[in-house]
Design an enzyme around this catalytic site. Structure first.
Site, PDB file in Angstrom:
ATOM      1  N   ARG A  91      -2.724   0.146  -4.618  1.00  0.00           N
ATOM      2  CA  ARG A  91      -2.474   0.623  -3.253  1.00  0.00           C
ATOM      3  C   ARG A  91      -0.986   0.935  -3.149  1.00  0.00           C
ATOM      4  O   ARG A  91      -0.139   0.100  -3.436  1.00  0.00           O
ATOM      5  CB  ARG A  91      -2.874  -0.449  -2.232  1.00  0.00           C
ATOM      6  CG  ARG A  91      -2.593  -0.068  -0.767  1.00  0.00           C
ATOM      7  CD  ARG A  91      -3.403   1.138  -0.346  1.00  0.00           C
ATOM      8  NE  ARG A  91      -3.304   1.411   1.078  1.00  0.00           N
ATOM      9  CZ  ARG A  91      -2.304   2.031   1.681  1.00  0.00           C
ATOM     10  NH1 ARG A  91      -1.261   2.441   0.969  1.00  0.00           N
ATOM     11  NH2 ARG A  91      -2.339   2.264   2.978  1.00  0.00           N
ATOM     12  N   GLU A  99      -7.689   8.806   6.358  1.00  0.00           N
ATOM     13  CA  GLU A  99      -8.853   8.273   5.647  1.00  0.00           C
ATOM     14  C   GLU A  99      -9.821   9.365   5.201  1.00  0.00           C
ATOM     15  O   GLU A  99     -10.010  10.379   5.878  1.00  0.00           O
ATOM     16  CB  GLU A  99      -9.593   7.274   6.541  1.00  0.00           C
ATOM     17  CG  GLU A  99      -8.774   6.067   6.970  1.00  0.00           C
ATOM     18  CD  GLU A  99      -8.376   5.182   5.811  1.00  0.00           C
ATOM     19  OE1 GLU A  99      -8.955   5.317   4.716  1.00  0.00           O
ATOM     20  OE2 GLU A  99      -7.466   4.356   5.994  1.00  0.00           O
ATOM     21  N   ARG A 142      -5.838  -5.772  -4.589  1.00  0.00           N
ATOM     22  CA  ARG A 142      -5.276  -4.527  -5.125  1.00  0.00           C
ATOM     23  C   ARG A 142      -3.800  -4.703  -5.471  1.00  0.00           C
ATOM     24  O   ARG A 142      -3.079  -5.412  -4.773  1.00  0.00           O
ATOM     25  CB  ARG A 142      -5.425  -3.398  -4.103  1.00  0.00           C
ATOM     26  CG  ARG A 142      -6.854  -3.098  -3.713  1.00  0.00           C
ATOM     27  CD  ARG A 142      -6.927  -2.008  -2.646  1.00  0.00           C
ATOM     28  NE  ARG A 142      -6.258  -2.404  -1.410  1.00  0.00           N
ATOM     29  CZ  ARG A 142      -6.235  -1.658  -0.305  1.00  0.00           C
ATOM     30  NH1 ARG A 142      -6.843  -0.471  -0.299  1.00  0.00           N
ATOM     31  NH2 ARG A 142      -5.606  -2.076   0.772  1.00  0.00           N
TER      32      ARG A 142
END
EC number: 3.1.-.-
Length: 211
Positions: A91, A99, A142
């Site tokens: 990330r 999105e 992440r």
């Protein structure tokens, strides 16, 4: 005769004393030069040490880049890589893009553009990551990193092109926050992409869905 002898002795003594004085002066001069040379050498060494210290780059500007292999791009601010021999999700630190694949969310304007651009960038050269001082992973597991392709920041490119906003700013993972805000402001001033629609970008994300 006696006077002549006395005169000769006086001359010899004068010559001897003069020679001794000359040798003493020469020795003093030599000692003085030696002291001066040592002083100059010491000064030179101190200068060189100071110059070397002054020329040492600040640790803040140094990058510790880690080579990774791209598995695939997921969206505008997330990729999958091979890191330490395993697949890992990365990330991007300090940025957010509209999105496209978030569960229970619509596809947002410019989301596909950001995703496409990110895919182009990470596939275009040598991929590397840089971690910051704080946590290396988020609550989802992440990796949190700055991403580079051939030494160029992917985050900066997305911000400059108006495809990302500065977001998720949490100390101490803020090494490049000042530069990123400048990049964001540049795109905002030029009304590029996400900044072309008034009210679309908010402090909480992006408003609206692709119809």
């Amino acid at each position: 005769m006696k006077k002549i002898l006395i005169s000769m002795i006086a001359i010899v003594l004068s010559i001897t004393l003069a020679a001794c004085g000359s040798n003493h002066a020469a020795k003093n001069h030599s000692d003085s030069n030696g002291t001066e040379q040592v002083s100059q050498d010491t000064h030179s060494n101190e200068y060189n040490q100071t110059e070397q210290k002054a020329g040492t780059p600040h640790s803040k500007n140094q990058k510790k880049l880690v080579n990774v292999t791209l598995d695939r791009a997921i969206d505008g601010d997330t990729i999958k890589v091979i890191y330490n021999g395993k697949k890992d999700t990365v990330r991007y630190l300090l940025v957010d893009t509209p999105e496209t694949k978030k569960p229970n969310s619509c596809v947002q304007p410019y989301g596909e553009d950001a995703s496409k651009r990110n895919k182009e960038l990470v596939n275009s050269g040598k991929l590397q990551l840089e971690f910051d001082k704080g946590d290396r992973r988020d609550k989802y597991g992440r990796l949190l990193a700055y991403v580079y392709v051939d030494g160029k920041s992917v985050q900066e490119t997305l911000l400059k092109e108006g495809l990302a906003r500065v977001a998720y700013v949490y100390e101490p993972n803020t090494k490049y926050i000042d530069q990123f805000r400048l990049d964001e402001q540049e795109a905002k001033s030029d009304k590029l992409s996400i900044w072309s629609k008034s009210g679309y970008v908010t402090n909480r994300g992006f408003n609206g869905c692709v119809k």
